[in-house]
Design a protein around this motif. Structure first.
Motif, PDB file in Angstrom:
ATOM      1  N   TYR A  20      -9.534  -2.584  -3.444  1.00 49.50           N
ATOM      2  CA  TYR A  20      -8.176  -2.407  -2.926  1.00 49.50           C
ATOM      3  C   TYR A  20      -7.908  -3.461  -1.855  1.00 49.50           C
ATOM      4  O   TYR A  20      -8.831  -3.951  -1.191  1.00 49.50           O
ATOM      5  CB  TYR A  20      -8.000  -1.009  -2.327  1.00 49.50           C
ATOM      6  N   LYS A  21      -6.640  -3.777  -1.686  1.00 48.78           N
ATOM      7  CA  LYS A  21      -6.254  -4.766  -0.691  1.00 48.78           C
ATOM      8  C   LYS A  21      -6.461  -4.214   0.714  1.00 48.78           C
ATOM      9  O   LYS A  21      -6.457  -2.995   0.923  1.00 48.78           O
ATOM     10  CB  LYS A  21      -4.783  -5.146  -0.876  1.00 48.78           C
ATOM     11  N   LYS A  22      -6.622  -5.110   1.659  1.00 54.76           N
ATOM     12  CA  LYS A  22      -6.781  -4.704   3.052  1.00 54.76           C
ATOM     13  C   LYS A  22      -5.578  -3.879   3.515  1.00 54.76           C
ATOM     14  O   LYS A  22      -5.725  -2.898   4.253  1.00 54.76           O
ATOM     15  CB  LYS A  22      -6.943  -5.921   3.956  1.00 54.76           C
ATOM     16  N   GLU A  23      -4.399  -4.257   3.050  1.00 56.35           N
ATOM     17  CA  GLU A  23      -3.189  -3.536   3.430  1.00 56.35           C
ATOM     18  C   GLU A  23      -3.221  -2.092   2.935  1.00 56.35           C
ATOM     19  O   GLU A  23      -2.765  -1.172   3.624  1.00 56.35           O
ATOM     20  CB  GLU A  23      -1.943  -4.234   2.862  1.00 56.35           C
ATOM     21  N   GLU A  24      -3.792  -1.890   1.757  1.00 55.93           N
ATOM     22  CA  GLU A  24      -3.890  -0.536   1.190  1.00 55.93           C
ATOM     23  C   GLU A  24      -4.919   0.291   1.951  1.00 55.93           C
ATOM     24  O   GLU A  24      -4.709   1.481   2.218  1.00 55.93           O
ATOM     25  CB  GLU A  24      -4.255  -0.624  -0.289  1.00 55.93           C
TER      26      GLU A  24
ATOM     27  N   ALA B 263       4.534   1.746  -0.250  1.00 56.34           N
ATOM     28  CA  ALA B 263       4.380   0.524  -1.046  1.00 56.34           C
ATOM     29  C   ALA B 263       3.007   0.409  -1.696  1.00 56.34           C
ATOM     30  O   ALA B 263       2.664  -0.639  -2.263  1.00 56.34           O
ATOM     31  CB  ALA B 263       4.641  -0.702  -0.160  1.00 56.34           C
ATOM     32  N   CYS B 264       2.212   1.470  -1.625  1.00 58.83           N
ATOM     33  CA  CYS B 264       0.830   1.422  -2.150  1.00 58.83           C
ATOM     34  C   CYS B 264       0.749   2.165  -3.482  1.00 58.83           C
ATOM     35  O   CYS B 264       0.171   3.263  -3.567  1.00 58.83           O
ATOM     36  CB  CYS B 264      -0.137   2.012  -1.127  1.00 58.83           C
ATOM     37  N   GLN B 265       1.311   1.587  -4.509  1.00 58.36           N
ATOM     38  CA  GLN B 265       1.392   2.243  -5.808  1.00 58.36           C
ATOM     39  C   GLN B 265       0.010   2.513  -6.401  1.00 58.36           C
ATOM     40  O   GLN B 265      -0.224   3.549  -7.030  1.00 58.36           O
ATOM     41  CB  GLN B 265       2.205   1.388  -6.777  1.00 58.36           C
ATOM     42  N   LYS B 266      -0.914   1.592  -6.211  1.00 57.13           N
ATOM     43  CA  LYS B 266      -2.260   1.759  -6.768  1.00 57.13           C
ATOM     44  C   LYS B 266      -2.964   2.966  -6.147  1.00 57.13           C
ATOM     45  O   LYS B 266      -3.649   3.728  -6.842  1.00 57.13           O
ATOM     46  CB  LYS B 266      -3.081   0.488  -6.519  1.00 57.13           C
TER      47      LYS B 266
END
Length: 202
Positions: free
Chosen positions: A75-79, A46-49
């Protein structure tokens, strides 16, 4: 340079250097293998970026640059958590391969890896001359398969036999020596005649 180090430098007979692809012959991963496994890892689905960053050809399988860019970038913490988990998981898989390796089975006459490592040590430390083994390997292949008569890893005296004894399970924590540890123990370390130096930590 102190006198002991100068003496070692002038009396070094053998130097062995293994590149990052050394353990590819024993089931290890090359940089491109690591890159592909990270890219295809479930954590990054789910980490397209992050995947877009990895698709950039200029990175040329440099997953360390990718990791640094994600951790330090916008980048998001999730990424950030995802790529961290992915890389740790792949390194654990690599260590599992390394731990369980016993013989090269791709040839008609399998090679006993313990005898290979024993020979390496004999070559490095022969004739009471000083020898050095430098490696760029990120895995723990050599550490995992050190024969019983191996030389200690500098500045890890408190961990002696740790890699060997625990070869069948992952190492969860190894304390890296501080500058103070190194300074206070360097004279003791320099009394040996064989040195194992890892230039690229795991």
């Amino acid at each position: 340079m102190n006198k002991r180090m100068e003496y070692i430098t002038n009396n070094t007979e053998k130097i062995l250097f293994t590149g990052a692809g050394y353990t590819a012959n024993f089931g290890g991963f090359l940089a491109k293998d690591m890159y592909q496994k990270i890219f295809n890892h479930n954590e990054l689905l789910a980490c397209q970026k992050v995947k877009d960053l990895m698709r950039n050809e200029k990175n040329e399988f440099d997953y360390e640059y990718i990791y640094f860019s994600v951790q330090k970038g916008d980048y998001k913490k999730e990424e950030k958590d995802a790529i961290n988990k992915a890389i740790l998981d792949i390194y654990e898989k690599l260590d599992s391969i390394v731990r369980n390796w016993k013989y090269i089975t791709t040839s008609r006459y399998p090679t006993n890896i313990y005898k290979v490592n024993s020979l390496i040590i004999d070559l490095i430390a022969m004739h009471n001359k000083f020898g050095f083994f430098f490696t760029l390997n990120q895995d723990l292949f050599f550490e995992r398969h050190l024969p019983d008569r191996y030389f200690e890893i500098p500045f890890f005296e408190q961990e002696r036999h740790r890699f060997r004894v625990n070869r069948n399970k992952p190492i969860k924590k190894v304390i890296v020596p501080t500058k103070e540890n190194i300074e206070s123990n360097k004279d003791k370390i320099l009394k040996r005649n064989a040195f194992y130096v890892k230039l690229h930590g795991s």
